[in-house]
Design a protein around this motif. Structure first.
Motif, PDB file in Angstrom:
ATOM      1  N   THR A 234       0.786  -1.379   0.089  1.00 31.07           N
ATOM      2  CA  THR A 234      -0.005   0.054   0.123  1.00 31.07           C
ATOM      3  C   THR A 234       0.851   1.253   0.149  1.00 31.07           C
ATOM      4  N   GLU A 235       0.362   2.318  -0.667  1.00 35.41           N
ATOM      5  CA  GLU A 235       0.879   3.627  -0.886  1.00 35.41           C
ATOM      6  C   GLU A 235      -0.207   4.594  -0.033  1.00 35.41           C
ATOM      7  N   GLN A 236       0.438   5.710   0.233  1.00 34.21           N
ATOM      8  CA  GLN A 236      -0.423   6.860   0.880  1.00 34.21           C
ATOM      9  C   GLN A 236      -1.427   7.318  -0.040  1.00 34.21           C
ATOM     10  N   GLY A 237      -1.131   7.208  -1.547  1.00 38.53           N
ATOM     11  CA  GLY A 237      -2.134   7.488  -2.242  1.00 38.53           C
ATOM     12  C   GLY A 237      -3.288   6.490  -2.352  1.00 38.53           C
ATOM     13  N   ASP A 238      -3.015   5.415  -1.875  1.00 40.42           N
ATOM     14  CA  ASP A 238      -4.225   4.546  -2.100  1.00 40.42           C
ATOM     15  C   ASP A 238      -5.398   4.790  -0.763  1.00 40.42           C
ATOM     16  N   SER A 239      -5.046   5.732  -0.037  1.00 39.56           N
ATOM     17  CA  SER A 239      -6.310   6.271   1.047  1.00 39.56           C
ATOM     18  C   SER A 239      -7.424   6.650   0.418  1.00 39.56           C
ATOM     19  N   ALA A 240      -8.509   5.879   0.813  1.00 37.48           N
ATOM     20  CA  ALA A 240      -9.752   6.360   0.134  1.00 37.48           C
ATOM     21  C   ALA A 240     -10.800   5.649   0.579  1.00 37.48           C
ATOM     22  N   MET A 241     -12.277   5.929   0.404  1.00 39.24           N
ATOM     23  CA  MET A 241     -13.214   4.845   0.577  1.00 39.24           C
ATOM     24  C   MET A 241     -13.515   3.951  -0.705  1.00 39.24           C
ATOM     25  N   TYR A 242     -13.353   2.784  -0.483  1.00 41.48           N
ATOM     26  CA  TYR A 242     -13.607   1.719  -1.294  1.00 41.48           C
ATOM     27  C   TYR A 242     -15.038   1.055  -1.178  1.00 41.48           C
ATOM     28  N   LEU A 243     -15.953   1.210  -2.393  1.00 44.22           N
ATOM     29  CA  LEU A 243     -17.234   1.152  -2.411  1.00 44.22           C
ATOM     30  C   LEU A 243     -17.361  -0.129  -3.275  1.00 44.22           C
ATOM     31  N   CYS A 244     -18.244  -0.965  -2.859  1.00 47.92           N
ATOM     32  CA  CYS A 244     -18.630  -2.052  -3.544  1.00 47.92           C
ATOM     33  C   CYS A 244     -20.189  -1.974  -3.906  1.00 47.92           C
ATOM     34  N   ALA A 245     -20.482  -2.361  -5.042  1.00 48.72           N
ATOM     35  CA  ALA A 245     -21.880  -2.283  -5.382  1.00 48.72           C
ATOM     36  C   ALA A 245     -22.211  -3.543  -6.226  1.00 48.72           C
ATOM     37  N   SER A 246     -23.701  -3.888  -6.175  1.00 49.12           N
ATOM     38  CA  SER A 246     -24.362  -5.071  -6.971  1.00 49.12           C
ATOM     39  C   SER A 246     -25.315  -4.607  -7.818  1.00 49.12           C
ATOM     40  N   SER A 247     -25.678  -5.370  -8.751  1.00 45.99           N
ATOM     41  CA  SER A 247     -26.760  -5.388  -9.588  1.00 45.99           C
ATOM     42  C   SER A 247     -27.198  -6.264 -10.161  1.00 45.99           C
ATOM     43  N   LEU A 248     -28.695  -6.601 -10.784  1.00 43.49           N
ATOM     44  CA  LEU A 248     -29.127  -7.474 -11.213  1.00 43.49           C
ATOM     45  C   LEU A 248     -29.283  -7.080 -12.344  1.00 43.49           C
ATOM     46  N   SER A 249     -28.404  -7.658 -13.528  1.00 42.62           N
ATOM     47  CA  SER A 249     -28.440  -7.326 -14.874  1.00 42.62           C
ATOM     48  C   SER A 249     -28.207  -8.521 -15.935  1.00 42.62           C
ATOM     49  N   PRO A 250     -29.043  -8.476 -16.821  1.00 42.57           N
ATOM     50  CA  PRO A 250     -28.963  -9.832 -17.824  1.00 42.57           C
ATOM     51  C   PRO A 250     -27.754  -9.563 -18.649  1.00 42.57           C
ATOM     52  N   THR A 251     -27.361 -10.923 -19.176  1.00 41.05           N
ATOM     53  CA  THR A 251     -26.052 -10.746 -19.696  1.00 41.05           C
ATOM     54  C   THR A 251     -26.155 -10.252 -20.951  1.00 41.05           C
ATOM     55  N   GLY A 252     -25.713  -9.079 -21.417  1.00 42.77           N
ATOM     56  CA  GLY A 252     -25.691  -8.265 -22.793  1.00 42.77           C
ATOM     57  C   GLY A 252     -26.539  -7.462 -22.396  1.00 42.77           C
ATOM     58  N   GLY A 253     -27.508  -7.406 -21.297  1.00 39.98           N
ATOM     59  CA  GLY A 253     -28.645  -6.252 -21.398  1.00 39.98           C
ATOM     60  C   GLY A 253     -28.074  -4.954 -20.760  1.00 39.98           C
ATOM     61  N   PRO A 254     -28.907  -4.106 -20.769  1.00 30.93           N
ATOM     62  CA  PRO A 254     -28.263  -2.712 -19.978  1.00 30.93           C
ATOM     63  C   PRO A 254     -28.117  -2.868 -18.465  1.00 30.93           C
ATOM     64  N   ASN A 255     -27.511  -2.010 -18.070  1.00 31.57           N
ATOM     65  CA  ASN A 255     -27.136  -2.144 -16.526  1.00 31.57           C
ATOM     66  C   ASN A 255     -28.578  -1.421 -15.922  1.00 31.57           C
ATOM     67  N   SER A 256     -28.568  -2.290 -14.715  1.00 31.85           N
ATOM     68  CA  SER A 256     -29.826  -1.782 -13.663  1.00 31.85           C
ATOM     69  C   SER A 256     -29.098  -1.044 -12.741  1.00 31.85           C
ATOM     70  N   PRO A 257     -29.842  -0.227 -11.991  1.00 30.20           N
ATOM     71  CA  PRO A 257     -29.284   0.462 -10.650  1.00 30.20           C
ATOM     72  C   PRO A 257     -28.366  -0.232  -9.946  1.00 30.20           C
ATOM     73  N   LEU A 258     -27.449   0.479  -9.462  1.00 30.87           N
ATOM     74  CA  LEU A 258     -26.395  -0.313  -8.565  1.00 30.87           C
ATOM     75  C   LEU A 258     -26.770   0.123  -7.147  1.00 30.87           C
TER      76      LEU A 258
END
Lengths: 111, 117
Positions: free
Chosen positions: B82-106
């Motif tokens: 790790t470096e000091q520049g790595d300091s941050a908030m790391y956010l995870c998100a998930s969605s239900l999206s069909p393969t090849g389909g448009p992105n649904s809300p995260l």
């Protein structure tokens, strides 16, 4: 490449007054557009989304947004702001995979 | 719907150490995303998975970063040296999206705040 511009870093609104947060996007096809809200130390909560159809979309907590293709805009509005609306608001654009977020607008609500 | 869960909420580490974060998505969601957010900025995309396959990685994801999603369920994000520049908030998100389909809300978790001293 897709991008989002939120021109206002901070906005202060009196409680009970109306609100409009600006968002301009750049996207090569029909965009999917979103507004999220983030309270300090928290993740992002979805307020509303636009996929297609009616260009005026309603969201949670009394928010609405209007998609204007000719202006590449998706501005967020609320007719009467409550103190609990104070937070940071993010506009995002996406398509079939990733979302790109703007830098956010911090909303301050004065009594 | 128990929401997206991230662990730990906070991590303080010394420069040069390795750290690993975990994300548990909403159970029926097939897509999982990692974003990074620094102070005064919006979330910046790092990588995403469709089931267990890592489909896209940002240029922000240097070779010190690695993400996995074994069995298409939870995911881990590891940062080596790790470096000091790595300091941050790391956010995870998930969605239900069909393969090849448009992105649904995260749907986002509350994030892991990393501080590198």
């Amino acid at each position: 490449a897709q991008s989002v511009t939120q021109p206002d870093i901070h906005i202060t609104v009196s409680e009970g007054a109306s609100l409009e947060l600006r968002c301009n996007y750049s996207y090569g096809a029909t965009p999917y557009l979103f507004w999220y809200v983030q309270s300090p130390g928290q993740g992002l909560q979805l307020l509303l989304k636009y996929f297609s159809g009616d260009t005026l979309v309603q969201g949670i907590k009394g928010f609405e947004a209007e998609f204007k293709r000719s202006q590449s805009s998706f501005n967020l509005r609320k007719p009467s702001v409550h103190w609990s609306d104070a937070a940071e608001y993010f506009c995002a654009v996406g398509g079939y995979s990733t979302l790109t977020f703007g830098k956010g607008t911090m909303l301050l609500v004065s009594p | 719907d128990t929401g997206v869960s991230q662990d730990p909420r906070h991590k303080i580490t010394k420069r040069g150490q390795n750290v690993t974060f975990r994300c548990d998505p909403i159970s029926e969601h097939n897509r999982l995303y990692w974003y990074r957010q620094t102070l005064g900025q919006g979330p910046e995309f790092l990588t995403y998975f469709q089931n267990e396959a890592q489909l896209e990685k940002s240029r922000l994801l240097s070779d010190r970063f690695s993400a996995e999603r074994p069995k298409g369920s939870f995911s881990t994000l590891e940062i080596q040296r790790t470096e000091q520049g790595d300091s941050a908030m790391y956010l995870c998100a998930s969605s239900l999206s069909p393969t090849g389909g448009p992105n649904s809300p995260l749907h986002f978790g509350n994030g892991t705040r990393l501080t590198v001293t």
